[in-house]
Design a protein around this motif. Structure first.
Motif, PDB file in Angstrom:
ATOM      1  N   PRO A 104       0.694  -0.962   0.231  1.00 58.55           N
ATOM      2  CA  PRO A 104       0.078  -0.267  -0.110  1.00 58.55           C
ATOM      3  C   PRO A 104       0.763   1.015  -0.164  1.00 58.55           C
ATOM      4  O   PRO A 104       1.666   1.185   0.085  1.00 58.55           O
ATOM      5  CB  PRO A 104      -0.351  -0.028   1.057  1.00 58.55           C
ATOM      6  CG  PRO A 104      -0.815  -1.841   1.829  1.00 58.55           C
ATOM      7  CD  PRO A 104       0.432  -1.988   1.203  1.00 58.55           C
ATOM      8  N   VAL A 105       0.616   2.373  -1.230  1.00 56.82           N
ATOM      9  CA  VAL A 105       1.348   3.239  -0.517  1.00 56.82           C
ATOM     10  C   VAL A 105       1.239   4.391   0.700  1.00 56.82           C
ATOM     11  O   VAL A 105       2.751   4.461   0.865  1.00 56.82           O
ATOM     12  CB  VAL A 105       0.475   4.412  -1.983  1.00 56.82           C
ATOM     13  CG1 VAL A 105       1.506   5.752  -1.415  1.00 56.82           C
ATOM     14  CG2 VAL A 105       0.894   3.774  -3.394  1.00 56.82           C
ATOM     15  N   ASP A 106       1.131   4.340   0.862  1.00 54.73           N
ATOM     16  CA  ASP A 106       1.257   4.623   2.670  1.00 54.73           C
ATOM     17  C   ASP A 106       2.414   4.257   3.445  1.00 54.73           C
ATOM     18  O   ASP A 106       2.463   3.732   4.701  1.00 54.73           O
ATOM     19  CB  ASP A 106      -0.648   4.821   3.421  1.00 54.73           C
ATOM     20  CG  ASP A 106      -2.359   5.480   2.497  1.00 54.73           C
ATOM     21  OD1 ASP A 106      -1.963   6.508   2.221  1.00 54.73           O
ATOM     22  OD2 ASP A 106      -2.822   6.102   3.287  1.00 54.73           O
ATOM     23  N   SER A 107       2.433   2.963   3.412  1.00 53.03           N
ATOM     24  CA  SER A 107       2.746   2.314   4.646  1.00 53.03           C
ATOM     25  C   SER A 107       4.487   1.996   3.569  1.00 53.03           C
ATOM     26  O   SER A 107       4.866   1.995   4.703  1.00 53.03           O
ATOM     27  CB  SER A 107       3.381   0.362   4.104  1.00 53.03           C
ATOM     28  OG  SER A 107       3.055   0.275   2.728  1.00 53.03           O
ATOM     29  N   LEU A 108       4.978   2.907   2.656  1.00 54.53           N
ATOM     30  CA  LEU A 108       6.158   3.416   2.201  1.00 54.53           C
ATOM     31  C   LEU A 108       6.854   4.364   2.956  1.00 54.53           C
ATOM     32  O   LEU A 108       5.803   5.451   3.686  1.00 54.53           O
ATOM     33  CB  LEU A 108       6.053   3.399   0.252  1.00 54.53           C
ATOM     34  CG  LEU A 108       5.355   2.233  -0.229  1.00 54.53           C
ATOM     35  CD1 LEU A 108       5.251   3.149  -1.813  1.00 54.53           C
ATOM     36  CD2 LEU A 108       6.084   1.375  -0.761  1.00 54.53           C
ATOM     37  N   ASP A 109       7.879   4.287   2.840  1.00 53.18           N
ATOM     38  CA  ASP A 109       9.141   5.474   3.169  1.00 53.18           C
ATOM     39  C   ASP A 109       8.517   6.836   2.693  1.00 53.18           C
ATOM     40  O   ASP A 109       7.788   6.931   1.481  1.00 53.18           O
ATOM     41  CB  ASP A 109      10.317   5.092   3.217  1.00 53.18           C
ATOM     42  CG  ASP A 109      11.019   5.060   1.879  1.00 53.18           C
ATOM     43  OD1 ASP A 109      11.061   6.305   1.523  1.00 53.18           O
ATOM     44  OD2 ASP A 109      10.962   4.361   1.728  1.00 53.18           O
ATOM     45  N   PHE A 110       9.236   8.039   3.028  1.00 51.32           N
ATOM     46  CA  PHE A 110       8.396   9.570   2.827  1.00 51.32           C
ATOM     47  C   PHE A 110       9.286   9.689   1.197  1.00 51.32           C
ATOM     48  O   PHE A 110       7.703   9.780   0.069  1.00 51.32           O
ATOM     49  CB  PHE A 110       9.170  10.343   3.537  1.00 51.32           C
ATOM     50  CG  PHE A 110       9.171  11.825   3.012  1.00 51.32           C
ATOM     51  CD1 PHE A 110       7.610  12.481   3.434  1.00 51.32           C
ATOM     52  CD2 PHE A 110      10.116  12.860   2.423  1.00 51.32           C
ATOM     53  CE1 PHE A 110       7.257  13.914   3.258  1.00 51.32           C
ATOM     54  CE2 PHE A 110      10.501  14.082   1.690  1.00 51.32           C
ATOM     55  CZ  PHE A 110       8.826  14.276   2.612  1.00 51.32           C
ATOM     56  N   ALA A 111       9.985   9.991   1.088  1.00 56.59           N
ATOM     57  CA  ALA A 111      10.893   9.771  -0.498  1.00 56.59           C
ATOM     58  C   ALA A 111       9.339   8.570  -1.656  1.00 56.59           C
ATOM     59  O   ALA A 111      10.052   9.364  -2.169  1.00 56.59           O
ATOM     60  CB  ALA A 111      11.979   9.354  -0.676  1.00 56.59           C
ATOM     61  N   THR A 112      10.019   7.422  -1.157  1.00 56.29           N
ATOM     62  CA  THR A 112       9.405   6.445  -2.315  1.00 56.29           C
ATOM     63  C   THR A 112       7.913   6.976  -1.999  1.00 56.29           C
ATOM     64  O   THR A 112       7.407   7.091  -3.712  1.00 56.29           O
ATOM     65  CB  THR A 112       9.203   5.059  -1.786  1.00 56.29           C
ATOM     66  OG1 THR A 112      10.511   4.257  -1.903  1.00 56.29           O
ATOM     67  CG2 THR A 112       8.629   3.983  -2.624  1.00 56.29           C
ATOM     68  N   ARG A 113       7.399   7.721  -1.253  1.00 60.60           N
ATOM     69  CA  ARG A 113       5.530   7.904  -1.516  1.00 60.60           C
ATOM     70  C   ARG A 113       5.724   8.997  -2.665  1.00 60.60           C
ATOM     71  O   ARG A 113       4.487   9.438  -3.402  1.00 60.60           O
ATOM     72  CB  ARG A 113       5.253   8.544  -0.174  1.00 60.60           C
ATOM     73  CG  ARG A 113       4.914   7.007   0.631  1.00 60.60           C
ATOM     74  CD  ARG A 113       3.957   7.842   1.965  1.00 60.60           C
ATOM     75  NE  ARG A 113       3.971   9.033   2.252  1.00 60.60           N
ATOM     76  CZ  ARG A 113       4.489   8.671   3.695  1.00 60.60           C
ATOM     77  NH1 ARG A 113       5.131   7.498   3.837  1.00 60.60           N
ATOM     78  NH2 ARG A 113       4.956  10.075   4.271  1.00 60.60           N
ATOM     79  N   LYS A 114       6.287   9.784  -2.143  1.00 57.47           N
ATOM     80  CA  LYS A 114       7.006  11.276  -2.918  1.00 57.47           C
ATOM     81  C   LYS A 114       6.886  10.702  -5.029  1.00 57.47           C
ATOM     82  O   LYS A 114       6.430  11.474  -5.431  1.00 57.47           O
ATOM     83  CB  LYS A 114       7.764  11.930  -2.326  1.00 57.47           C
ATOM     84  CG  LYS A 114       7.691  12.816  -0.637  1.00 57.47           C
ATOM     85  CD  LYS A 114       6.457  13.476  -1.503  1.00 57.47           C
ATOM     86  CE  LYS A 114       6.129  14.989   0.074  1.00 57.47           C
ATOM     87  NZ  LYS A 114       5.080  15.466  -0.461  1.00 57.47           N
ATOM     88  N   LEU A 115       8.080   9.820  -4.613  1.00 53.40           N
ATOM     89  CA  LEU A 115       7.640   9.059  -6.522  1.00 53.40           C
ATOM     90  C   LEU A 115       6.374   8.775  -6.300  1.00 53.40           C
ATOM     91  O   LEU A 115       6.522   9.348  -8.194  1.00 53.40           O
ATOM     92  CB  LEU A 115       9.317   8.447  -5.688  1.00 53.40           C
ATOM     93  CG  LEU A 115       9.671   7.521  -7.465  1.00 53.40           C
ATOM     94  CD1 LEU A 115      10.078   8.576  -8.116  1.00 53.40           C
ATOM     95  CD2 LEU A 115      10.330   6.024  -7.450  1.00 53.40           C
ATOM     96  N   HIS A 116       5.915   8.193  -5.488  1.00 49.68           N
ATOM     97  CA  HIS A 116       4.507   7.440  -6.051  1.00 49.68           C
ATOM     98  C   HIS A 116       3.426   8.462  -7.040  1.00 49.68           C
ATOM     99  O   HIS A 116       3.381   8.775  -7.637  1.00 49.68           O
ATOM    100  CB  HIS A 116       4.174   6.537  -5.389  1.00 49.68           C
ATOM    101  CG  HIS A 116       2.677   6.360  -5.696  1.00 49.68           C
ATOM    102  ND1 HIS A 116       1.462   6.551  -5.897  1.00 49.68           N
ATOM    103  CD2 HIS A 116       2.280   4.970  -6.680  1.00 49.68           C
ATOM    104  CE1 HIS A 116       0.752   5.543  -6.551  1.00 49.68           C
ATOM    105  NE2 HIS A 116       1.038   4.693  -6.750  1.00 49.68           N
TER     106      HIS A 116
END
Length: 648
Positions: free
Chosen positions: A142-154
């Motif tokens: 799930p996108v919400d479980s990703l780290d900050f930078a990876t969420r920003k990339l998504h």
């Protein structure tokens, strides 16, 4: 939109736009197709300059129990304090009155790397199997479980897809550090738009397409691997997708499906002279991590020498017809188009090895058109640079700097490496370039086959003697990259390759690991730990030699007894300060220059009041403050008068 072109993070290619996207976009646009290009690397840097995220990192400033944790909090705290000014300069090149351009860029880079530090995007991999598993797992999380930078990339990918609604997506992978993020992007695209064709190309795909074609994360998300230069393959691919050409006419592609991959298609027939100039439209060319605005171009495909045994890019040029060079007029036209379309008059020629005579002829033509262009080059220490008049002419034409690889001064090793240069020329060349005021930036390579301690020492002493004539871009150990002569015939160079699938890299020296290749040992040569020890010792000595001018400034007669640190400088809490037989010391951290200074309290004191200056209490203390001032840690000032009791 016909084509969305993406350049993934993370890389150190944040000084100016990497060239792959502008050349690809330019060619497909001139062929009648629409293209939208997004440098996700620099876009992610912009998103990482984030106040709340930096504030969270800065919270450990007062509680940190060790120096590395405290220093990272210092980076966050200083970045947060100067965030508005720093962002404004990076994004729009608005003036940075307190930091100044160079400091603003340096601090922004530190802030972005801090927020990438623990991200999945910055993982350094040990083998393809672990990379493949991680990409599959991340893409399904799930996108919400990703780290900050990876969420920003998504989020950036989602915006790019929504803005362009592309018929197809191309992803350019120039550096190994981009490989896992590129595959993650492909998986996300496939999950969101299962019918959108995806192609991945670039230098890393050319080198590793056999291994990549076997990965589940690739076969289930990527339609094609481009294993050649991408201009003609992408244009023909778009023709196929618009029903204007059969797939058999698409060159340079390996077609993938969950069950396997085809062999490479026919080689492209498009020649470099017919490619045209790079097209930067759509890229945020003013928003890179550079104190000035620079664009890049190439004068050739491949390397006209191409024989250095460790160079995967150059060795591709050994095949007949592989090296292609522009004419002087074509280069002049490209420079003119770049300046005319962008208004930017600083160009870096990023060839693997620039033909300096060719470039000089092109820049003369540029001058004849009335353009004054500054430029940098990448090249060997070529014999032509023995001519002082030629060096002076390059400078007069606008050359400001050269990026050069340095593999020491042992001719035996240079010949074995097939470098094609003479160590005996180096001194005169450096002298000529210094006299012409052309800056030299060296990438210093160690771990050179069976180099002895004595040979390593000779090469290091040469650098120490000439420390005022160059800056250092990077230190690295030689890596046996795929596609090199070293890997093709290791025994010819006294090398034995490891039979495992484990990677070799420079993770101890280079951000994100640097070059990646095969593990190897040298018959009769030093082991890797010894090579690394030598290189790190050399790094320390070269850094110490660089302090020469600062030392001179520090030992000049000092009128000032105090130094007021810049606002971004931080003093470490007493619990982290070192204690030794000579007495206690204070620690001063400079997150802009990435330095921590130790100051003995017996010579330099400072009160606990915010903004208070450092006070020298001895001649040695004045010398230390002079060094700090020369290192841009603060401004020398008069010592404040001691506090007195108020009179009645």
């Amino acid at each position: 939109m016909d084509l969305l072109l993406l350049f993934p993070p993370p890389t150190e290619a944040t000084l100016f736009p990497y060239l792959s996207l502008p050349y690809l976009a330019g060619h497909v646009r001139r062929s009648g197709y629409s293209a939208h290009q997004v440098d996700l690397g620099i876009e992610l840097v912009h998103r990482l300059l984030d106040g709340p995220a930096l504030a969270q990192k800065a919270r450990t400033l007062d509680e940190a129990r060790d120096l590395p944790t405290w220093y990272r909090a210092v980076v966050a705290d200083a970045s947060l304090q100067h965030l508005g000014e720093m962002r404004d300069f990076v994004l729009t090149k608005d003036p940075a009155p307190r930091l100044g351009p160079v400091r603003a860029v340096r601090l922004a880079r530190q802030a972005a790397q801090l927020l990438l530090r623990d991200s999945a995007l910055s993982q350094v991999w040990d083998d393809f199997d672990s990379l493949d598993r991680a990409v599959l797992q991340l893409s399904e999380a799930p996108v919400d479980s990703l780290d900050f930078a990876t969420r920003k990339l998504h989020a950036l990918l989602t915006e790019a897809l929504d803005d362009s609604t592309p018929r197809a997506v191309g992803i350019s992978v120039a550096f190994f550090s981009q490989l896992a993020p590129a595959l993650l992007l492909a998986r996300w695209i496939r999950l969101r738009h299962p019918d959108t064709p995806i192609c991945i190309g670039g230098q890393q795909i050319m080198l590793r397409h056999d291994e990549l074609a076997a990965l589940t994360s690739v076969r289930t998300a990527v339609d094609a691997l481009c294993v050649t230069a991408g201009e003609e393959p992408l244009e023909r691919w778009l023709a196929h997708l618009t029903a204007n050409a059969p797939r058999s006419e698409v060159p340079g592609m390996r077609w993938l499906n969950p069950g396997g991959a085809t062999g490479p298609g026919r080689p492209p027939t498009l020649r470099f002279k017919d490619v045209g100039a790079p097209d930067y439209a759509g890229l945020k060319v003013h928003s890179y991590l550079n104190d000035t605005v620079v664009l890049s171009m190439v004068s050739c495909v491949g390397c006209y020498w191409g024989r250095c045994v460790f160079c995967s890019y150059g060795n591709r040029s050994l095949e007949r017809g592989a090296y292609q060079q522009a004419s002087p007029r074509q280069l002049a036209d490209a420079v003119y188009q770049i300046v005319e379309s962008t208004g930017i008059d600083f160009v870096t020629v990023v060839d693997e090895n620039t033909n300096l005579r060719l470039l000089a002829r092109a820049m003369r033509l540029v001058r004849e058109r009335g353009l004054q262009v500054r430029f940098n080059t990448r090249n060997r220490l070529e014999p032509i640079l023995l001519d002082p008049a030629f060096c002076q002419e390059l400078a007069e034409l606008g050359c400001e700097g050269m990026a050069v690889g340095y593999e020491g001064v042992t001719q035996r090793l240079l010949d074995t490496l097939d470098k094609g240069v003479q160590a005996g020329d180096f001194q005169a060349i450096l002298d000529n370039l210094a006299a012409a005021d052309i800056r030299v930036n060296l990438s210093i390579m160690g771990g050179l086959l069976d180099e002895t301690e004595e040979e390593s020492e000779d090469s290091l002493r040469f650098l120490e003697r000439n420390r005022d004539k160059f800056a250092v871009d990077a230190f690295e150990l030689m890596v046996a990259e795929p596609g090199t002569r070293l890997v093709a015939d290791p025994h010819a160079f006294g090398v034995v390759l490891d039979g495992s699938d484990a990677f070799a890299d420079n993770r101890e020296l280079n951000y994100l690991g640097g070059r990646v290749g095969r593990r190897h040992t040298v018959i009769g040569g030093p082991e890797r730990p010894d090579m690394l020890r030598r290189l790190k010792q050399g790094m320390r000595r070269i850094s110490a030699a660089a302090a020469g001018p600062a030392e001179a400034a520090a030992h000049s007669p000092a009128e000032h007894l105090a130094l007021r640190p810049h606002p971004w400088i931080r003093c470490a809490p007493a619990r982290l300060a070192p204690r030794g037989p000579g007495g206690d010391s204070s620690l001063l951290a400079d997150p802009v220059r990435e330095q921590v200074y130790s100051l003995p309290k017996s010579h330099v004191t400072r009160s606990d009041a915010p903004g208070s200056p450092l006070i020298a209490t001895s001649a040695h203390g004045r010398s230390l403050l002079g060094k700090l001032a020369a290192a841009d840690a603060g401004v020398l000032c008069d010592a404040p008068l001691p506090a007195t009791s108020p009179t009645r």
